[in-house]
Design a protein around this motif. Structure first.
Motif, PDB file in Angstrom:
ATOM      1  N   TYR A  10     -25.995 -36.496 -23.176  1.00 48.96           N
ATOM      2  CA  TYR A  10     -25.064 -36.707 -22.067  1.00 48.96           C
ATOM      3  C   TYR A  10     -24.372 -38.057 -22.227  1.00 48.96           C
ATOM      4  O   TYR A  10     -25.011 -39.039 -22.621  1.00 48.96           O
ATOM      5  N   LEU A  43     -18.893 -36.853 -16.848  1.00 51.38           N
ATOM      6  CA  LEU A  43     -20.164 -36.530 -17.512  1.00 51.38           C
ATOM      7  C   LEU A  43     -19.881 -35.470 -18.564  1.00 51.38           C
ATOM      8  O   LEU A  43     -19.320 -34.412 -18.268  1.00 51.38           O
ATOM      9  N   ARG A  91     -21.684 -33.114 -21.444  1.00 55.34           N
ATOM     10  CA  ARG A  91     -22.977 -32.633 -21.940  1.00 55.34           C
ATOM     11  C   ARG A  91     -22.753 -31.985 -23.291  1.00 55.34           C
ATOM     12  O   ARG A  91     -21.929 -31.072 -23.428  1.00 55.34           O
ATOM     13  N   PHE A 107     -17.742 -32.545 -16.960  1.00 51.47           N
ATOM     14  CA  PHE A 107     -17.756 -32.512 -15.492  1.00 51.47           C
ATOM     15  C   PHE A 107     -17.084 -33.795 -14.999  1.00 51.47           C
ATOM     16  O   PHE A 107     -17.278 -34.856 -15.605  1.00 51.47           O
ATOM     17  N   ARG A 145     -16.786 -35.089  -8.357  1.00 56.27           N
ATOM     18  CA  ARG A 145     -17.830 -34.470  -7.522  1.00 56.27           C
ATOM     19  C   ARG A 145     -18.773 -33.578  -8.332  1.00 56.27           C
ATOM     20  O   ARG A 145     -19.983 -33.574  -8.117  1.00 56.27           O
ATOM     21  N   GLU A 204     -22.715 -34.085  -8.861  1.00 57.83           N
ATOM     22  CA  GLU A 204     -23.711 -33.049  -8.553  1.00 57.83           C
ATOM     23  C   GLU A 204     -24.650 -32.829  -9.745  1.00 57.83           C
ATOM     24  O   GLU A 204     -25.869 -32.743  -9.582  1.00 57.83           O
ATOM     25  N   GLN A 205     -24.064 -32.750 -10.930  1.00 58.91           N
ATOM     26  CA  GLN A 205     -24.883 -32.556 -12.138  1.00 58.91           C
ATOM     27  C   GLN A 205     -25.811 -33.763 -12.350  1.00 58.91           C
ATOM     28  O   GLN A 205     -26.971 -33.608 -12.706  1.00 58.91           O
ATOM     29  N   MET A 239     -28.854 -33.795 -10.259  1.00 54.36           N
ATOM     30  CA  MET A 239     -29.879 -32.861 -10.749  1.00 54.36           C
ATOM     31  C   MET A 239     -30.743 -33.543 -11.808  1.00 54.36           C
ATOM     32  O   MET A 239     -31.941 -33.280 -11.922  1.00 54.36           O
ATOM     33  N   LEU A 240     -30.094 -34.392 -12.595  1.00 57.75           N
ATOM     34  CA  LEU A 240     -30.815 -35.049 -13.686  1.00 57.75           C
ATOM     35  C   LEU A 240     -31.560 -36.289 -13.204  1.00 57.75           C
ATOM     36  O   LEU A 240     -32.684 -36.564 -13.625  1.00 57.75           O
TER      37      LEU A 240
END
Lengths: 692, 70
Positions: A101, A127, A129, A140, A143, A147-148, A151-152
């Motif tokens: 990432y 971001l 990936r 990404f 927003r 959000e991603q 999660m990480l």
């Protein structure tokens, strides 16, 4: 998650582009005051959560309202009108599947032609990936990226893996029940099971209602089912109420037990102190008596001793005198006494029979012979000499005993002084014994004035309350068991009614929901028990590692889930109340690290441990062992430490314990030193030096 | 989800191993329940887990009852 690198451009004290690379395992970053250590920690916080430490208000805050302050001063000063300054932090990291990432938070600050700064509303977050297998990139933005990212790196966990030592007490106050619950819930993610349990419970209730609401072909069966269900619900409520009562009473009992033990210990301690004080007083009285004895010995014997001292040595003179006399006597140098009749004969015959000369009446010779007839006769003189000799003999006898008598006196004096010294030592030992048990801030006089009867009464009152509470617990337990038995009977009856129901679908739904509900409850209990025991085991391991070199720190970690507290206990399992500050900090770090470690292992989701001054409250041996422990605990740790070495002194640098540890520890692959470059405030910026 | 935490799913599956061997119907439901709750917990967004759980139970019951009805 493994952090691969961080790249910082024009952010706070970092001018232009600066990069730090990290590996799996520990990285240590050293820096003296005001060299950019906390700014580096800010960079991690900013890129992940758009927040930084606002030094003017001393709070962590979102940066949207003060973006201009984030830009490096030197970069701003060099920016010309009509141009802009770019500020960014880029973080590269890998997840557990080795997907890569690239996270970037950036914004530009344009400067108008008139020289005014135009502050942007938001920072841009991107971001990317890169799939470990296919190498495909997925992007990404804003927003979606946020959000991603959450999660990480869930934000609720950030304060544990983005660890700020100075704020440890805010993160984990050991006596704060809500902080304990929060840390445990946040880190263990037990909430997942709690929520699952709550959903299963709700669905069960709905499906039970559906089953009961649908009329059965057999009306009597249906009515019995409804009635029984109501009775079961009522019994369940009663059992739950009794459970709650039981828990409350147990908590109450624990408090009373703690109060009783505290009071009992207080009483024991005061009694012990008072006993010591009594013994001390007795010893002191003895010491005073002995002192008086010593004083009287000295006073009474002083004159004697002085006199004796004066006569000491005269025995030799007397001896000489006596031997001189005796020798002369033997040698007949002392004439024998002349008899009076012999003198009278010489006067009658007018002749001296000693020398043979004539002694006519009234002649000189006659007068001389006649003189021996008076008191000064020789035999009287001899008698006198003999008396003198006897006196000398007596004196000699006395004088000869003088050294012995002096010795006797000194022995008596020495004995009394030894007794005084022994008493003084005993008094001192008692004082030390007292100091070791007396609570700080309480004087001896206060202990003497303590009302033991009142403390005893208080203790007995707590004991009565405790006994009362125990009886109440037994009573509630009995009542609960009785209700549970009744409930079991009703449930059994209900089961047989369900089996007879003709509403197959509703029945199946309800029964399956019951199974799911029971399993999720089991999972919750199982997970909780497992996690608590693992956390306690790990916390103990870490705490021991951190405190092993400091003898003052002892005890085992107890994670008391029922009372939602973490504390230390002794070998007998008794809670230790008087733990020192270093011990407290070590316990806090050990607990947070243990929960994080257990959570990481359980969820197979390893967070890096990024710590700013994690051990600021520790010193000496604790400091090094704490660093060693942190390095050992986490898959990856980035530890930012205050550099205590005198960097201008090569000898001091060579002998610096932290640098020695960095160089000697093969697990540490990267180490950096931050220094401040630039002569004045406008020019100053952080420079990163790689030292390992 | 674009990013799925496969490790967590593996962990959940390991926990459910005992149930899988005994009761496949229950296993399917609890596995889905836990993964949905996990996603809801991580994202903080409502995923209508209650509705989904009811649907899962209904689906399993319908599947079970289907042969009998035929």
């Amino acid at each position: 998650m493994i952090i691969v690198s961080i790249e910082i451009e024009n952010f706070l004290s970092y001018y232009k582009k600066n990069r730090l690379d990290f590996d799996l395992g520990p990285t240590v970053i050293l820096g003296q005051n005001n060299t950019g250590k906390s700014k580096l920690f800010d960079a991690f916080n900013w890129v992940l959560y758009d927040r930084a430490f606002k030094t003017t208000e001393e709070v962590w805050a979102e940066t949207k309202d003060w973006r201009e302050d984030l830009i490096n001063r030197k970069a701003k000063a060099e920016c010309r009108n009509g141009e802009y300054v770019a500020c960014s932090v880029c973080l590269t990291f890998l997840d557990e599947d080795e997907n890569k990432y690239l996270l970037a938070r950036e914004y530009s600050l344009p400067k108008s032609n008139e020289g005014n700064w135009q502050i942007p509303r938001n920072s841009d977050l991107s971001l990317t990936r890169t799939d470990a297998v296919t190498s495909n990139d997925t992007n990404f933005y804003d927003r979606d990226a946020e959000e991603q990212l959450l999660m990480l790196f869930p934000e609720n966990l950030s304060r544990y893996f983005l660890f700020q030592g100075e704020n440890i007490s805010q993160i984990m106050s050991l006596s704060n029940k809500s902080a304990f619950t929060k840390a445990l819930r946040d880190l263990s993610r037990i909430e997942v099971f709690e929520k699952a349990k709550a959903y299963a419970d709700k669905v069960l209730k709905n499906l039970k209602r559906d089953f009961e609401n649908k009329a059965d072909a057999d009306n009597a069966l249906h009515e019995r089912k409804i009635r029984l269900s109501q009775e079961i619900d009522k019994l369940k409520e009663d059992v739950a109420f009794q459970d709650e009562q039981f828990d409350n009473e147990c908590r109450e009992r624990n408090i009373q037990k703690e109060q009783f033990e505290k009071k009992n210990n207080e009483l024991k301690m005061f009694e012990e102190c008072a006993a010591i004080l009594r013994e001390s007083d007795y010893l002191e009285a003895q010491r005073l008596t002995k002192n008086e004895l010593r004083a009287s010995l000295i006073t009474n014997q002083k004159r004697d001793v002085f006199d004796k001292w004066m006569y000491a040595g005269t025995d030799a003179i007397l001896n000489r005198f006596l031997s001189f006399y005796k020798q002369n006597k033997i040698e007949k140098k002392i004439p024998e006494p002349i008899r009076q009749e012999f003198i009278k004969e010489m006067l009658a015959e007018h002749k001296c029979k000693v020398c043979g000369s004539d002694a006519a009446d009234e002649s000189d010779a006659y007068k001389k012979i006649a003189s021996f007839l008076n008191d000064r006769s020789l035999d009287k003189e001899i008698e006198l000499i003999n008396q003198l000799s006897m006196v000398a003999d007596n004196m000699l006898d006395k004088v000869t005993r003088i050294p012995e008598e002096i010795k006797e006196f000194y022995l008596s004096l020495q004995e009394v002084e030894d007794q005084i010294r022994s008493l003084q030592n005993k008094i001192k030992a008692k004082e030390e014994e007292l100091r070791s048990i007396i609570p700080s801030g309480i004087s001896e006089d206060e202990i003497k004035a303590k009302n033991f009867i009142q403390i005893q009464r208080d203790r007995d009152r707590f004991k009565n309350d405790l006994d009362g509470s125990e009886s109440k617990i037994n009573q509630i337990k009995g009542r609960r068991d009785f209700l549970k038995k009744e409930l079991d009977n009703k449930l059994e009856e209900y089961e047989s009614l369900i089996a007879q129901s003709s509403n197959t679908k509703e029945k199946e739904r309800f029964q399956l929901a019951e199974k799911v509900n029971a399993s999720t409850s089991q999972f919750y209990d199982h997970f909780l028990n497992r996690i608590i025991s693992d956390i306690e085991e790990n916390a103990n391991k870490f705490f021991t590692q951190m405190t092993i070199k400091n003898a003052a720190l002892s005890g085992k970690v107890k994670v008391d889930f029922a009372n939602k507290e973490v504390y230390t206990i002794d070998e007998a399992g008794t809670r230790l109340f008087n733990i020192n500050q270093a011990n407290k900090v070590s316990l806090q770090i050990a607990f947070v690290a243990a929960v994080l470690d257990v959570s990481n292992r359980f969820w197979d989701n390893y967070f890096p441990f990024i710590a700013d001054a994690p051990i600021s409250a520790l010193g000496g041996n604790n400091k090094l062992t704490a660093i060693d422990t942190m390095i050992e605990i986490f898959n990856q740790s980035i530890v930012i430490l205050k550099d205590d070495a005198l960097t201008y002194d090569p000898d001091n640098l060579r002998n610096d314990v932290v640098r020695t540890m960095i160089m000697g520890n093969s697990a540490i692959k990267n180490a950096y030193e931050l220094v401040m470059e630039g002569d004045n405030e406008q020019e100053q910026h952080t420079l990163i030096k790689k030292i390992k | 989800m674009a990013i799925k935490n496969s490790d967590v799913m593996r962990q959940i599956e390991m926990m459910l191993k005992g149930i899988k061997e005994k009761d496949l119907q229950q296993y399917t439901i609890i596995k889905e329940l836990l993964s949905e709750v996990y996603l809801e917990y991580n994202t903080g967004r409502n995923r209508n887990v209650e509705r989904k759980l009811t649907d899962l139970i209904d689906a399993e019951v319908s599947f079970k009852l289907k042969p009998t009805q035929q």
